[in-house]
Design a protein around this motif. Sequence first.
Motif, mmCIF file in Angstrom:
data_model
loop_
_atom_site.group_PDB
_atom_site.id
_atom_site.type_symbol
_atom_site.label_atom_id
_atom_site.label_comp_id
_atom_site.label_asym_id
_atom_site.label_seq_id
_atom_site.Cartn_x
_atom_site.Cartn_y
_atom_site.Cartn_z
ATOM 1 N N TYR A 1 -0.571 6.294 -5.679
ATOM 2 C CA TYR A 1 -1.934 5.926 -6.081
ATOM 3 C C TYR A 1 -2.385 6.638 -7.355
ATOM 4 O O TYR A 1 -3.577 6.614 -7.686
ATOM 5 N N SER B 1 -12.301 0.081 3.981
ATOM 6 C CA SER B 1 -12.505 0.600 5.335
ATOM 7 C C SER B 1 -13.547 1.708 5.368
ATOM 8 O O SER B 1 -14.438 1.698 6.212
ATOM 9 N N LYS C 1 0.877 -1.180 0.000
ATOM 10 C CA LYS C 1 0.000 0.000 0.000
ATOM 11 C C LYS C 1 0.908 1.223 0.000
ATOM 12 O O LYS C 1 1.221 1.810 1.042
ATOM 13 N N THR D 1 -8.586 -5.537 5.035
ATOM 14 C CA THR D 1 -9.011 -5.674 6.438
ATOM 15 C C THR D 1 -10.541 -5.778 6.518
ATOM 16 O O THR D 1 -11.070 -6.498 7.354
ATOM 17 N N THR D 2 -11.242 -5.073 5.649
ATOM 18 C CA THR D 2 -12.712 -5.095 5.679
ATOM 19 C C THR D 2 -13.232 -6.434 5.157
ATOM 20 O O THR D 2 -14.173 -7.016 5.723
HETATM 21 N N1 PLP Z 1 -7.043 -2.875 -2.140
HETATM 22 C C1 PLP Z 1 -6.525 -1.634 -2.317
HETATM 23 C C2 PLP Z 1 -5.638 -1.371 -3.500
HETATM 24 C C3 PLP Z 1 -6.799 -0.615 -1.395
HETATM 25 O O1 PLP Z 1 -6.270 0.607 -1.573
HETATM 26 C C4 PLP Z 1 -7.658 -0.890 -0.304
HETATM 27 C C5 PLP Z 1 -8.010 0.131 0.688
HETATM 28 O O2 PLP Z 1 -7.599 1.214 0.702
HETATM 29 C C6 PLP Z 1 -8.207 -2.158 -0.184
HETATM 30 C C7 PLP Z 1 -7.875 -3.142 -1.111
HETATM 31 C C8 PLP Z 1 -9.176 -2.473 0.928
HETATM 32 O O3 PLP Z 1 -8.528 -2.491 2.173
HETATM 33 P P1 PLP Z 1 -9.267 -2.177 3.538
HETATM 34 O O4 PLP Z 1 -10.506 -3.006 3.578
HETATM 35 O O5 PLP Z 1 -8.282 -2.616 4.540
HETATM 36 O O6 PLP Z 1 -9.553 -0.730 3.590
#
Ligand code: PLP
Length: 289
Positions: free
Chosen positions: A162, A255, A158, A218-219
């Motif tokens: 972006y 999230s 991450k 995470t979600t």
């Molecule tokens: N995949 C990408 C590329 C993301 O940027 C994100 C969240 O920002 C997610 C998946 C989902 O992650 P989370 O549920 O932890 O927010």
Amino acid sequence: MKPLVLYRVDLRAGDPASALERLDPAAPLLTGTDLAATRGDGVFETVVLVDGVPQAMEAHLDRFERSASLLELPSPDRVLWRTVVERVAAEMDVSRGAVKYILSRGDEATGEPTGWALGFAPTRHRTGVPPELDVVLLDRGYRSDVATTAPWLLQGAKTLSYAVNMAALREAGRRGASDVIFVSSDGYILEGPNSTVIARIDGEYVTPPVEFGILPGTTQADAFEALREGGDRVAVRALTVSDLSDADALWLCSSTRGAAPVRSLDGVAQHVDHATTERISAFLNARKG
Ligand code: PLP
């Protein structure tokens, strides 16, 4: 996004108490040579606050560590970053907000990593009720084995870079949609630009494996918990584009939005399962951390 709370995190300080410096949220923060700004060279996380409480904190810290390791950044101190998020959350006067925390490779001149965290109230999706999404499939241009064959492409980290994800969302807009599911060049379903895919196929809820160079969501992990609790079958496995057309319901999990149902895919209407969406949302909104 207008930050409500801003902290600088001194990564050389010995303890969390002396590492945190509260700043005016509108104050300038970085030098012009910080590699976060000049190269997008750093990692971040965004944690949602429900009733002021940060959600899935440990999973976010796990992913923060994983991203830092992929970028060969110093391993984040979990106690420090947990303290940062809790401090920002405690100072946010909104029931549903978010905390974004960032570790940059730092100022080019000093070579010292920099860190900061900001609390904000998302301008959309404040209610905990996820939006219904119009989604298009877009080629990500990498094979599903990119994480092992070309780890320098940092798929699965991450990072602060972006710009590509935002460009994909603009392409979705041009195609009359609001979101994207990326597909690998060898035809596998990956993830959204800021979300994780869940597809229901033959009664089983399926998400693609992180080995395909995607983020561990995470979600999605908590949504699977909700589904398991309700007696549903869940699985992590490869999904092809044609598998997706066999899906009778789809969600994009993140999230800030929660589990958002997909109501159209490449212009074709999709069935929205309101009852399951509500069940997952109720679980997500009732988390205590
Ligand atoms: N995949 C990408 C590329 C993301 O940027 C994100 C969240 O920002 C997610 C998946 C989902 O992650 P989370 O549920 O932890 O927010």
